[in-house]
Motif scaffolding. Structure first.
Motif, PDB file in Angstrom:
ATOM      1  N   HIS A  24       0.436   2.522   8.718  1.00 52.79           N
ATOM      2  CA  HIS A  24       0.773   3.390   7.579  1.00 52.79           C
ATOM      3  C   HIS A  24       2.151   3.058   7.014  1.00 52.79           C
ATOM      4  CE1 HIS A  24       2.776   5.789  10.718  1.00 52.79           C
ATOM      5  NE2 HIS A  24       3.509   6.276   9.737  1.00 52.79           N
ATOM      6  N   GLU A  25       3.060   2.517   7.854  1.00 49.33           N
ATOM      7  CA  GLU A  25       4.376   2.111   7.363  1.00 49.33           C
ATOM      8  C   GLU A  25       4.263   0.895   6.440  1.00 49.33           C
ATOM      9  OE1 GLU A  25       7.524   3.205  10.813  1.00 49.33           O
ATOM     10  OE2 GLU A  25       6.002   1.723  11.373  1.00 49.33           O
ATOM     11  N   VAL A  26       3.427  -0.069   6.812  1.00 50.92           N
ATOM     12  CA  VAL A  26       3.208  -1.249   5.973  1.00 50.92           C
ATOM     13  C   VAL A  26       2.668  -0.821   4.615  1.00 50.92           C
ATOM     14  CG1 VAL A  26       1.823  -3.358   5.689  1.00 50.92           C
ATOM     15  CG2 VAL A  26       2.836  -2.812   7.926  1.00 50.92           C
ATOM     16  N   LEU A  27       1.650   0.033   4.631  1.00 50.34           N
ATOM     17  CA  LEU A  27       1.023   0.473   3.381  1.00 50.34           C
ATOM     18  C   LEU A  27       1.975   1.322   2.541  1.00 50.34           C
ATOM     19  CD1 LEU A  27      -2.451   1.154   4.924  1.00 50.34           C
ATOM     20  CD2 LEU A  27      -1.910  -0.647   3.277  1.00 50.34           C
ATOM     21  N   ALA A  28       2.780   2.163   3.191  1.00 52.15           N
ATOM     22  CA  ALA A  28       3.763   2.972   2.455  1.00 52.15           C
ATOM     23  C   ALA A  28       4.800   2.070   1.789  1.00 52.15           C
ATOM     24  CB  ALA A  28       4.436   3.973   3.392  1.00 52.15           C
ATOM     25  N   LYS A  29       5.192   0.992   2.450  1.00 52.50           N
ATOM     26  CA  LYS A  29       6.144   0.046   1.859  1.00 52.50           C
ATOM     27  C   LYS A  29       5.508  -0.691   0.676  1.00 52.50           C
ATOM     28  CE  LYS A  29       9.160  -0.747   5.828  1.00 52.50           C
ATOM     29  NZ  LYS A  29      10.427  -0.409   5.178  1.00 52.50           N
ATOM     30  N   LYS A  45      -7.689  -5.686 -10.527  1.00 53.92           N
ATOM     31  CA  LYS A  45      -7.179  -4.459 -11.148  1.00 53.92           C
ATOM     32  C   LYS A  45      -7.382  -3.242 -10.248  1.00 53.92           C
ATOM     33  CE  LYS A  45      -7.613  -6.306 -15.748  1.00 53.92           C
ATOM     34  NZ  LYS A  45      -7.962  -6.095 -17.126  1.00 53.92           N
ATOM     35  N   ILE A  46      -7.099  -3.450  -8.959  1.00 56.85           N
ATOM     36  CA  ILE A  46      -7.199  -2.410  -7.941  1.00 56.85           C
ATOM     37  C   ILE A  46      -5.794  -2.153  -7.399  1.00 56.85           C
ATOM     38  CG2 ILE A  46      -8.096  -1.862  -5.647  1.00 56.85           C
ATOM     39  CD1 ILE A  46     -10.562  -3.575  -6.359  1.00 56.85           C
ATOM     40  N   ASP A  47      -5.384  -0.874  -7.360  1.00 53.96           N
ATOM     41  CA  ASP A  47      -4.032  -0.516  -6.933  1.00 53.96           C
ATOM     42  C   ASP A  47      -4.054   0.570  -5.862  1.00 53.96           C
ATOM     43  OD1 ASP A  47      -2.505  -2.100  -8.895  1.00 53.96           O
ATOM     44  OD2 ASP A  47      -3.447  -0.765 -10.358  1.00 53.96           O
ATOM     45  N   LEU A  48      -3.147   0.439  -4.922  1.00 55.30           N
ATOM     46  CA  LEU A  48      -2.922   1.462  -3.915  1.00 55.30           C
ATOM     47  C   LEU A  48      -2.271   2.662  -4.588  1.00 55.30           C
ATOM     48  CD1 LEU A  48      -3.003   2.128  -0.869  1.00 55.30           C
ATOM     49  CD2 LEU A  48      -0.784   0.978  -0.664  1.00 55.30           C
ATOM     50  N   ALA A  49      -2.796   3.864  -4.341  1.00 54.55           N
ATOM     51  CA  ALA A  49      -2.286   5.064  -5.012  1.00 54.55           C
ATOM     52  C   ALA A  49      -1.714   6.103  -4.056  1.00 54.55           C
ATOM     53  CB  ALA A  49      -3.389   5.703  -5.861  1.00 54.55           C
ATOM     54  N   GLU A  50      -2.292   6.243  -2.855  1.00 58.03           N
ATOM     55  CA  GLU A  50      -1.820   7.236  -1.887  1.00 58.03           C
ATOM     56  C   GLU A  50      -2.006   6.678  -0.483  1.00 58.03           C
ATOM     57  OE1 GLU A  50      -3.677  11.121  -2.312  1.00 58.03           O
ATOM     58  OE2 GLU A  50      -3.701  10.919  -4.496  1.00 58.03           O
ATOM     59  N   VAL A  51      -1.056   7.025   0.397  1.00 55.88           N
ATOM     60  CA  VAL A  51      -1.096   6.561   1.783  1.00 55.88           C
ATOM     61  C   VAL A  51      -0.760   7.722   2.710  1.00 55.88           C
ATOM     62  CG1 VAL A  51      -0.003   5.065   3.503  1.00 55.88           C
ATOM     63  CG2 VAL A  51      -0.361   4.218   1.177  1.00 55.88           C
ATOM     64  N   ALA A  52      -1.568   7.911   3.727  1.00 58.82           N
ATOM     65  CA  ALA A  52      -1.283   8.829   4.825  1.00 58.82           C
ATOM     66  C   ALA A  52      -1.994   8.253   6.046  1.00 58.82           C
ATOM     67  CB  ALA A  52      -1.794  10.232   4.524  1.00 58.82           C
ATOM     68  N   PRO A  53      -1.526   8.540   7.249  1.00 60.33           N
ATOM     69  CA  PRO A  53      -2.235   8.033   8.421  1.00 60.33           C
ATOM     70  C   PRO A  53      -3.697   8.490   8.419  1.00 60.33           C
ATOM     71  CG  PRO A  53      -0.077   8.850   9.060  1.00 60.33           C
ATOM     72  CD  PRO A  53      -0.300   9.258   7.616  1.00 60.33           C
ATOM     73  N   GLY A  54      -4.600   7.512   8.423  1.00 61.31           N
ATOM     74  CA  GLY A  54      -6.029   7.816   8.442  1.00 61.31           C
ATOM     75  C   GLY A  54      -6.642   8.131   7.091  1.00 61.31           C
ATOM     76  N   ARG A  55      -5.861   8.087   6.015  1.00 58.22           N
ATOM     77  CA  ARG A  55      -6.389   8.397   4.673  1.00 58.22           C
ATOM     78  C   ARG A  55      -5.705   7.530   3.619  1.00 58.22           C
ATOM     79  NH1 ARG A  55      -5.495  11.325   0.117  1.00 58.22           N
ATOM     80  NH2 ARG A  55      -7.362  12.154  -0.888  1.00 58.22           N
ATOM     81  N   SER A  93      -3.992   3.630  10.362  1.00 62.08           N
ATOM     82  CA  SER A  93      -3.941   4.292  11.666  1.00 62.08           C
ATOM     83  C   SER A  93      -3.628   3.317  12.810  1.00 62.08           C
ATOM     84  CB  SER A  93      -5.251   5.045  11.933  1.00 62.08           C
ATOM     85  OG  SER A  93      -6.346   4.168  11.872  1.00 62.08           O
ATOM     86  N   LEU A  94      -3.259   2.079  12.462  1.00 59.79           N
ATOM     87  CA  LEU A  94      -2.940   1.087  13.490  1.00 59.79           C
ATOM     88  C   LEU A  94      -1.522   1.267  14.023  1.00 59.79           C
ATOM     89  CD1 LEU A  94      -4.454  -2.195  12.003  1.00 59.79           C
ATOM     90  CD2 LEU A  94      -5.482  -0.603  13.650  1.00 59.79           C
ATOM     91  N   LYS A  95      -1.334   0.854  15.274  1.00 60.54           N
ATOM     92  CA  LYS A  95      -0.026   0.863  15.912  1.00 60.54           C
ATOM     93  C   LYS A  95       0.724  -0.417  15.530  1.00 60.54           C
ATOM     94  CE  LYS A  95      -2.068   3.137  19.898  1.00 60.54           C
ATOM     95  NZ  LYS A  95      -2.573   2.887  21.251  1.00 60.54           N
ATOM     96  N   PRO A  96       2.047  -0.422  15.708  1.00 62.65           N
ATOM     97  CA  PRO A  96       2.780  -1.675  15.490  1.00 62.65           C
ATOM     98  C   PRO A  96       2.188  -2.798  16.346  1.00 62.65           C
ATOM     99  CG  PRO A  96       4.323   0.134  15.749  1.00 62.65           C
ATOM    100  CD  PRO A  96       2.951   0.674  16.080  1.00 62.65           C
ATOM    101  N   CYS A 122     -10.901   5.796  -5.535  1.00 59.09           N
ATOM    102  CA  CYS A 122     -11.619   5.522  -4.292  1.00 59.09           C
ATOM    103  C   CYS A 122     -10.840   6.117  -3.125  1.00 59.09           C
ATOM    104  CB  CYS A 122     -11.792   4.016  -4.109  1.00 59.09           C
ATOM    105  SG  CYS A 122     -12.933   3.584  -2.793  1.00 59.09           S
ATOM    106  N   GLU A 123     -11.456   7.061  -2.425  1.00 57.56           N
ATOM    107  CA  GLU A 123     -10.829   7.760  -1.311  1.00 57.56           C
ATOM    108  C   GLU A 123     -11.526   7.353  -0.018  1.00 57.56           C
ATOM    109  OE1 GLU A 123     -11.278  11.908  -2.228  1.00 57.56           O
ATOM    110  OE2 GLU A 123     -10.268  11.691  -4.166  1.00 57.56           O
ATOM    111  N   ALA A 124     -10.737   7.101   1.025  1.00 55.58           N
ATOM    112  CA  ALA A 124     -11.323   6.699   2.303  1.00 55.58           C
ATOM    113  C   ALA A 124     -10.558   7.322   3.461  1.00 55.58           C
ATOM    114  CB  ALA A 124     -11.332   5.176   2.440  1.00 55.58           C
ATOM    115  N   THR A 125     -11.281   7.596   4.535  1.00 54.19           N
ATOM    116  CA  THR A 125     -10.692   8.152   5.749  1.00 54.19           C
ATOM    117  C   THR A 125     -11.224   7.422   6.974  1.00 54.19           C
ATOM    118  OG1 THR A 125     -12.423   9.823   5.902  1.00 54.19           O
ATOM    119  CG2 THR A 125     -10.386  10.471   4.784  1.00 54.19           C
ATOM    120  N   THR A 126     -10.394   7.376   7.986  1.00 55.68           N
ATOM    121  CA  THR A 126     -10.821   6.831   9.279  1.00 55.68           C
ATOM    122  C   THR A 126     -11.660   7.901   9.963  1.00 55.68           C
ATOM    123  OG1 THR A 126      -8.805   5.535   9.452  1.00 55.68           O
ATOM    124  CG2 THR A 126     -10.014   5.919  11.490  1.00 55.68           C
TER     125      THR A 126
END
Length: 160
Positions: A24-29, A45-55, A93-96, A122-126
C-alpha cells in the motif's frame, strides 16, 4: 528508437526501490506522484484513483482507440482495468519484500461499454490473503453507476 526516446519512456520500478515498502505504501507513492505510473497506464488511459490496504480504485477513459469491430469498447480493455484493480488490491496488502503475479482471472461482462461513455470507475478488494496465494474481486461501473463487468482474480505472492 534513439537513446533520448529510450530514456524518456516509462520504466518498471527497480525491485530494490520497492523492497523496504509495503504494497500500500508503493501504491500511495504512485498516487502522490512520488513514484511513476506503470508504462501501460498512459496508453490505456487507466489511472490509479484511491489506495487503502486491501482496497483500490482505478478510473479509466475508454475512447475510439479501444473499440472492437461492433463499435463497443473491446473486452480486453475492460479486462485490463479489472486486472489492474484486482491485482493492485492484492498488491496493497503485501508486506515489504513481497511482490505478486496474476495466476488466473475471471471476467463477467454485464453490459456493453461505449467509447462515448465517459470515465469509468473500477473498485476492487482483497477477499483472501494467504502466505502464497491471494484472491480479489472487482467491479467496473460507468458514469451512471451501472455495472459494466465484474470479476475475480487469484495472485501468487513471491518474495523479492
Amino acid at each position: 528508437m534513439n537513446a533520448q526516446a529510450a530514456v524518456q519512456m516509462p520504466q518498471p520500478l527497480p525491485r530494490e526501490r520497492l523492497a523496504g515498502l509495503a504494497g500500500h505504501e508503493v501504491l500511495a507513492k504512485m498516487l502522490a506522484g512520488e513514484l511513476p505510473a506503470p508504462p501501460f497506464a498512459p496508453t490505456t488511459k487507466i489511472d490509479l484513483a484511491e489506495v487503502a490496504p486491501g482496497r483500490i480504485v482505478f478510473t479509466g477513459t475508454p475512447d475510439r482507440a479501444f473499440l472492437n469491430p461492433m463499435g463497443t469498447v473491446h473486452g480486453g480493455w475492460i479486462a485490463t482495468i479489472l486486472d489492474s484493480a484486482m491485482g493492485c488490491a492484492v498488491h496493497s496488502s503485501l508486506k515489504p519484500g513481497q511482490l505478486y503475479t496474476t495466476t488466473s482471472m475471471t471476467v463477467n461482462y454485464v453490459r456493453p461499454l461505449l467509447a462515448d461513455s465517459g470515465e469509468v470507475r473500477c473498485e476492487a478488494t482483497t477477499t483472501h490473503q494467504g502466505a502464497r496465494l491471494a484472491t480479489s474481486e472487482g467491479k467496473l461501473f460507468d458514469q451512471k453507476g451501472r455495472l459494466i463487468a465484474h470479476g475475480s482474480e487469484t495472485c501468487m505472492i513471491l518474495d523479492l
